[in-house]
Design an enzyme around this catalytic site. Structure first.
Site, mmCIF file in Angstrom:
data_model
loop_
_atom_site.group_PDB
_atom_site.id
_atom_site.type_symbol
_atom_site.label_atom_id
_atom_site.label_comp_id
_atom_site.label_asym_id
_atom_site.label_seq_id
_atom_site.Cartn_x
_atom_site.Cartn_y
_atom_site.Cartn_z
ATOM 1 N N ASP A 29 55.334 -93.405 -131.941
ATOM 2 C CA ASP A 29 54.950 -93.149 -133.514
ATOM 3 C C ASP A 29 55.144 -91.765 -134.112
ATOM 4 O O ASP A 29 54.318 -91.219 -134.787
ATOM 5 C CB ASP A 29 53.529 -93.589 -133.812
ATOM 6 N N GLU B 196 54.971 -103.032 -140.820
ATOM 7 C CA GLU B 196 54.255 -101.645 -140.542
ATOM 8 C C GLU B 196 54.910 -100.316 -140.585
ATOM 9 O O GLU B 196 56.281 -100.511 -140.767
ATOM 10 C CB GLU B 196 53.612 -101.727 -139.073
HETATM 11 O O1 FUB Z 1 51.122 -97.251 -131.666
HETATM 12 C C1 FUB Z 1 50.478 -98.494 -132.264
HETATM 13 C C2 FUB Z 1 51.074 -99.179 -133.462
HETATM 14 O O2 FUB Z 1 52.260 -99.524 -132.774
HETATM 15 C C3 FUB Z 1 51.563 -98.247 -134.393
HETATM 16 O O3 FUB Z 1 50.459 -97.974 -135.154
HETATM 17 C C4 FUB Z 1 52.429 -99.257 -134.882
HETATM 18 O O4 FUB Z 1 53.284 -98.692 -135.971
HETATM 19 C C5 FUB Z 1 53.282 -99.722 -133.656
HETATM 20 O O5 FUB Z 1 54.258 -98.355 -133.441
#
Ligand code: FUB
Length: 336
Positions: free
Chosen positions: A28, A239
């Protein structure tokens, strides 16, 4: 401070891209240029031995490290632990994807974590240095929820916080305006023809610590102005929001989650509506990727992650490569 692996040969030629960090698992990556240096704010993946589920329980991260580089392809410096779960008074577990911003001599780290009731909230921590350490505010941002904060500061100086993620990110649980634990994944079967759930955006207050307005929907529409539908898994928001501005246009980019694409959409306003433009990056090795984009010395770069080092979805490694634009501002699809 530790010196770690650099991007390595092949960089810029779009050959095999090497992980930026090899001694810890990182994911991320939110990248920014502060004082002429590239700073990266990633998640720090660990093996917590939590079984995998649709809620992402196996992503059980406990701290953040900040990394920096003086050039793309140069040495990557690990500045150590910048913020630890135990020092965040309101947080219970799961430090997920963070982002950072700078204003008036202070650096701000925005991060999602589950509170003591297991509800994702977004917190802020501050530092006088881009590398931290950061001190967390005693409470999360009032009115915040879900995951994946991304801060964008417009050319007029106004900062906006984009956020949200469905499934384990809990965005669907806020569909009625109140938290409803019974709402799972993307609201479930039978809703495929309804508009997809939207990421959220809110102006930040002058002190960068609170929302200056109630969060609004980041609407994504197709070329005919129709909202993308919940059943359109190849294009709808899941997301990992990011915002950047190029030639006066606003580009909202995001992950489609269960179909593993990074997509982007364009608007004349930071609020949207955004018109869907296409795929930015095809699926990587691993379940997700999560990206950021930054301009450095006249070129644009995309930071992202895959699971090359471990082969496991929850133990990821960050990477960077150049972003190539067509003359009309559209972005060439990357096939990693
Ligand atoms: O790293 C945890 C979660 O996985 C992140 O918040 C999302 O975007 C995905 O990458």
């Amino acid at each position: 401070m530790t010196l770690l692996a650099a991007a390595g040969p092949g960089f810029g030629q779009q050959l095999k891209v090497k992980p930026l960090v090899t001694d810890l698992f990182t994911a991320d990556p939110s990248a920014h240029v502060f004082d002429g240096r590239i700073y990266i704010y990633p998640s720090h993946d660990i093996e917590a031995n939590v079984p995998q589920d649709d809620e992402g329980g196996h992503f059980n991260m406990r701290d953040y490290h900040v990394y920096s580089m003086d050039s793309i392809g140069g040495k990557v410096t690990d500045h150590g632990v910048a913020l630890d779960l135990k020092d965040i008074p309101w947080a219970g577990r799961q430090l997920w994807a963070p982002d950072a911003a700078f204003r008036n001599g202070t650096y701000y780290l925005y991060f999602p974590a589950k509170d003591k009731d297991d509800v994702f909230r977004i917190g802020v921590a501050t530092s006088r240095s881009p590398a931290g350490p950061f001190k967390a505010e005693p409470q999360p941002i009032p009115g915040s929820y879900s995951i994946d904060p991304a801060v964008f500061t417009d050319t007029d100086g106004q900062a906006y916080l984009y956020f949200g993620g469905i499934w384990g990110g809990q965005l669907q649980r806020w569909h009625t305006g109140r938290y409803d634990k019974t709402l799972s994944t993307d609201l479930g079967k039978g809703r495929e023809q309804e508009p997809a759930l939207s990421a959220k955006v809110a102006k930040l207050s002058g002190d960068m610590l609170t929302f200056a307005e109630t969060p609004r929907d980041v609407r994504i529409v197709d070329a005919n102005g129709k909202p993308l539908l919940a059943g359109d898994h190849d294009r709808r928001f899941f997301e990992g929001a990011w915002m950047h501005k190029f030639n006066g246009k606003y580009y909202f980019s995001y992950s489609t989650g269960d179909t593993h694409y990074l997509c982007y959409a364009e608007s004349d306003s930071p609020y949207g509506p955004f018109t869907y433009k296409g795929v930015l990056m095809k699926p990587v090795e691993g379940w997700t990727t999560h990206h950021s984009m930054v301009e450095f010395r006249g070129k644009w770069y995309i930071f992202y992650h895959d699971a090359e080092l471990s082969g496991k979805t929850h133990l990821r490694n960050i990477k960077v490569r150049e972003l190539v634009r067509n003359q009309d501002g559209s972005i060439k699809t990357i096939d990693p």
